[in-house]
Design a protein around this motif. Structure first.
Motif, PDB file in Angstrom:
ATOM      1  N   ARG A 145      43.420 145.489  23.931  1.00  0.00           N
ATOM      2  CA  ARG A 145      42.187 145.303  22.816  1.00  0.00           C
ATOM      3  C   ARG A 145      42.308 147.453  22.584  1.00  0.00           C
ATOM      4  O   ARG A 145      42.747 147.498  21.570  1.00  0.00           O
TER       5      ARG A 145
ATOM      6  N   GLU B  35      40.326 140.407  17.377  1.00  0.00           N
ATOM      7  CA  GLU B  35      40.478 138.733  17.661  1.00  0.00           C
ATOM      8  C   GLU B  35      41.471 138.337  17.667  1.00  0.00           C
ATOM      9  O   GLU B  35      41.601 137.174  18.006  1.00  0.00           O
TER      10      GLU B  35
ATOM     11  N   ARG C 176      40.991 129.759  22.227  1.00  0.00           N
ATOM     12  CA  ARG C 176      40.688 131.194  20.801  1.00  0.00           C
ATOM     13  C   ARG C 176      41.429 130.412  19.593  1.00  0.00           C
ATOM     14  O   ARG C 176      41.020 131.009  18.506  1.00  0.00           O
ATOM     15  N   ILE C 177      42.418 130.123  19.767  1.00  0.00           N
ATOM     16  CA  ILE C 177      43.084 129.754  18.198  1.00  0.00           C
ATOM     17  C   ILE C 177      43.196 128.465  17.813  1.00  0.00           C
ATOM     18  O   ILE C 177      42.380 128.363  16.176  1.00  0.00           O
TER      19      ILE C 177
ATOM     20  N   VAL D  68      41.681 117.004  23.687  1.00  0.00           N
ATOM     21  CA  VAL D  68      41.422 117.560  22.412  1.00  0.00           C
ATOM     22  C   VAL D  68      42.254 117.264  20.850  1.00  0.00           C
ATOM     23  O   VAL D  68      40.960 117.231  20.051  1.00  0.00           O
ATOM     24  N   GLU D  69      42.760 116.553  20.702  1.00  0.00           N
ATOM     25  CA  GLU D  69      43.853 116.631  19.312  1.00  0.00           C
ATOM     26  C   GLU D  69      42.579 115.121  19.315  1.00  0.00           C
ATOM     27  O   GLU D  69      41.805 114.441  18.142  1.00  0.00           O
TER      28      GLU D  69
ATOM     29  N   ARG E  87      34.832 138.413   6.923  1.00  0.00           N
ATOM     30  CA  ARG E  87      34.805 137.227   7.567  1.00  0.00           C
ATOM     31  C   ARG E  87      33.555 136.196   8.260  1.00  0.00           C
ATOM     32  O   ARG E  87      32.965 137.064   8.390  1.00  0.00           O
TER      33      ARG E  87
ATOM     34  N   LEU F 203      32.900 123.383  20.864  1.00  0.00           N
ATOM     35  CA  LEU F 203      33.779 124.567  20.584  1.00  0.00           C
ATOM     36  C   LEU F 203      34.269 123.148  19.292  1.00  0.00           C
ATOM     37  O   LEU F 203      34.547 122.866  18.259  1.00  0.00           O
ATOM     38  N   HIS F 204      35.038 122.099  20.133  1.00  0.00           N
ATOM     39  CA  HIS F 204      35.955 121.116  19.005  1.00  0.00           C
ATOM     40  C   HIS F 204      35.428 120.393  18.493  1.00  0.00           C
ATOM     41  O   HIS F 204      35.651 119.268  17.594  1.00  0.00           O
TER      42      HIS F 204
ATOM     43  N   ARG G  33      35.106 122.818  15.696  1.00  0.00           N
ATOM     44  CA  ARG G  33      36.316 122.226  14.377  1.00  0.00           C
ATOM     45  C   ARG G  33      36.618 121.130  13.421  1.00  0.00           C
ATOM     46  O   ARG G  33      37.287 121.024  12.680  1.00  0.00           O
TER      47      ARG G  33
ATOM     48  N   GLU H 260      36.671 123.802   9.195  1.00  0.00           N
ATOM     49  CA  GLU H 260      37.875 123.676   7.678  1.00  0.00           C
ATOM     50  C   GLU H 260      37.562 122.596   6.989  1.00  0.00           C
ATOM     51  O   GLU H 260      36.970 123.735   5.129  1.00  0.00           O
TER      52      GLU H 260
ATOM     53  N   PRO I  38      37.923 128.295   9.181  1.00  0.00           N
ATOM     54  CA  PRO I  38      39.419 128.089  10.106  1.00  0.00           C
ATOM     55  C   PRO I  38      38.867 128.157  12.025  1.00  0.00           C
ATOM     56  O   PRO I  38      38.343 128.343  12.159  1.00  0.00           O
ATOM     57  N   PRO I  39      39.995 127.089  12.495  1.00  0.00           N
ATOM     58  CA  PRO I  39      39.122 126.951  13.726  1.00  0.00           C
ATOM     59  C   PRO I  39      39.731 128.058  14.835  1.00  0.00           C
ATOM     60  O   PRO I  39      38.795 128.171  15.592  1.00  0.00           O
ATOM     61  N   GLU I  40      40.416 128.833  14.581  1.00  0.00           N
ATOM     62  CA  GLU I  40      39.788 130.423  15.191  1.00  0.00           C
ATOM     63  C   GLU I  40      38.634 131.166  15.059  1.00  0.00           C
ATOM     64  O   GLU I  40      38.614 132.005  15.628  1.00  0.00           O
TER      65      GLU I  40
ATOM     66  N   ILE J 259      45.656 119.063  25.817  1.00  0.00           N
ATOM     67  CA  ILE J 259      44.810 119.487  26.650  1.00  0.00           C
ATOM     68  C   ILE J 259      44.079 118.823  26.861  1.00  0.00           C
ATOM     69  O   ILE J 259      43.600 118.103  25.570  1.00  0.00           O
TER      70      ILE J 259
ATOM     71  N   ARG K  63      35.491 136.679  22.088  1.00  0.00           N
ATOM     72  CA  ARG K  63      36.329 136.131  20.907  1.00  0.00           C
ATOM     73  C   ARG K  63      36.478 136.677  19.614  1.00  0.00           C
ATOM     74  O   ARG K  63      37.922 136.894  19.598  1.00  0.00           O
ATOM     75  N   ILE K  64      35.750 137.541  19.490  1.00  0.00           N
ATOM     76  CA  ILE K  64      36.046 138.649  18.070  1.00  0.00           C
ATOM     77  C   ILE K  64      36.129 139.933  18.955  1.00  0.00           C
ATOM     78  O   ILE K  64      37.192 140.468  17.569  1.00  0.00           O
TER      79      ILE K  64
END
Ligand code: CA
Ligand code: CA
Lengths: 316, 316
Positions: free
Chosen positions: A179, A191, A233-234, B122-123, B166, B175-176, B179, B183, B189-191, B211, B233-234
């Motif tokens: 970074r 990010e 992360r994404i 994850v999906e 943002r 997290l999941h 997500r 959105e 968005p997920p990121e 995953i 993350r950011i």
């Protein structure tokens, strides 16, 4: 004349790439996924491209540049307090014995990193990295490290962004190390940098709160760690992935196993004259399985000597 | 008429906020940081706003909605195989004994989450969450959970984005889990979702790599974990942070300790008639230290009963 120059730029987004199959495949992919009339069209939000850093965006010989930073910092620390050199890997590093450092493997490297990347806040650490990048010179080329980025890859990053992609770095190197220069050098904001991380601690005891870097490794963003970090992360599967070593294998596998158009590429270091030539042997940037499987998996193997008109940016 | 409507929309970006001091402070901050002529001007890249989720963007009573999802899923799993109910917290959850579940604290909740959030990719997991959100109803209001978002906060998210911010979610929730709807529901968005994470594994053994979500907690994004996750993350310190409980204290502290203009806000649940009234007591959304220190730290304490014209979006 300005108009002509603009047209020429539009006509060739990748001027440092020779007119080989590699360039044709890259351009063909980008044109397909950005053409709304194409069956391979991908919406901008899903145009995620991930890039390894060491050996993919900039050089990594004789050893990862972060290790060279760590060694310089270790010497500075040992000048103040020689007792910090309390292991074989640390003593070899301070003595400049690169062969021993490289042979110490991931463990030795992590030890050197732990000793030199802690005891600072994140802001202080990133300032140290930037100060080092301003003055340090590569032992063989005499160039600054930031000058040892690959011009064709800078063009590829920019081309993808111009075509609506978001470009992410997914590196085995340290998150905060990368970074410190990624925005200036690659135009990749903090990010969008994914990397290995050390232990950290929120410290609100002092006059102002800080994020303190502690010794100890929290996450190694290499191998199977890369798709895991991409998910964390994404949260979307990339459609484009570029790497150079077997540490990128799973990232390319994960990226190209998705539905729809996908692109995997490996930068193959074939150019001893202009850069370094290496693949299956050695401790840094080893490419073995990827070299065996790239063709069958449809991954582009970029031949630096053949496919790149130039390696380094002009003005070095 | 269209032009008039457009003017009205411009004139009031926060129509569900009453004309109280809270709204004036929010608008004043946004106008200051986006006005290039202002001494408080902030470049768009640095306009990072972070929002807690439970109790800040949507409701969290009688317990976090993710726990209600987990309980529904646990019952389904126990229907197939009763032996999954192998602890007091799991048995209480399956029996719908919310008081015992809430009293089991973070440990009990994590146990329920571990049992129900693993063994899937994850999906697959995110698809389960979406399927649940389509049909499940809140036990008290009868509303879908996605309908129990706060209309004033949706307006605030949109207002900030319209002004070049943002918007990120930084939640103690999974997290999941977040997500799966962020959105659609928040336009995040997920990121830009940060949350707690479970153990995960890259699995390339099957016909396609995946995953896999494993039992076990990897990271709890609460308290001091929030500024750490924001850094990881950011990589930039936000200039705006919104939360509702003491789990957001460090996030607000970190955000507002930075140089230049900063905004911290706490949603104070004062509205038993339209939503729920709670602060210092209880296991979910406890606000104690934040209530004591908000004024001295310059954080806006939003009084839901006084400051909000409406709570839920229209059409519920
Ligand atoms: Ca590499
Ligand atoms: Ca909350």
């Amino acid at each position: 004349l300005v108009a002509l120059a603009a047209t020429a730029a539009l006509a060739d987004p990748l001027p440092s790439w020779r007119d080989t199959d590699a360039k044709a495949r890259l351009v063909g992919f980008v044109e397909a996924v950005t053409d709304p009339a194409s069956g391979d069209y991908v919406t901008p939000a899903a145009r995620i491209a991930v890039f390894d850093n060491d050996g993919t965006l900039w050089a990594e010989k004789p050893i990862y540049f972060q290790v060279l930073f760590a060694i310089d910092r270790l010497r500075e620390m040992a000048g103040d307090d020689p007792s910090v050199l309390n292991s074989d890997a640390l003593r070899a590093a301070a003595a400049g014995d690169m062969a021993t450092v490289a042979a110490s493997g991931a463990e030795g490297l992590l030890e050197i990193v732990a000793a030199t990347h802690s005891g600072l806040s994140v802001e202080e650490f990133e300032a140290e990295v930037r100060a080092w990048l301003d003055v340090a010179r590569h032992p063989q080329t005499g160039m600054t490290y930031a000058a040892m980025v690959y011009q064709p890859m800078l063009e590829l990053l920019r081309y993808l962004r111009d075509e609506g992609f978001r470009t992410w770095i997914v590196s085995g190197g340290g998150l905060h190390f990368i970074r410190a220069f990624a925005e200036d050098v690659y135009n990749v904001p903090p990010e969008q940098v994914v990397g290995s991380t050390g232990e950290a601690r929120y410290d609100a005891e002092g006059p102002a709160p800080r994020i303190a870097k502690d010794p100890g490794v929290a996450f190694v963003d290499d191998g199977a760690g890369k798709p895991l970090a991409i998910d964390a992360r994404i949260g979307r599967r990339p459609i484009f992935a570029a790497g150079n070593s077997d540490g990128d294998f799973e990232m390319l596998e994960w990226t190209t196993a998705g539905d729809g158009p996908r692109f995997g590429m490996i930068v193959h270091h074939t150019d001893a004259a202009r850069e370094f030539a290496y693949d299956r042997e050695g401790h840094v940037g080893r490419l073995d399985r990827g070299l065996d499987e790239a063709e069958a998996r449809g991954w582009l193997l970029v031949d630096m000597a053949e496919d790149w008109e130039r390696v380094w940016p002009a003005g070095n």
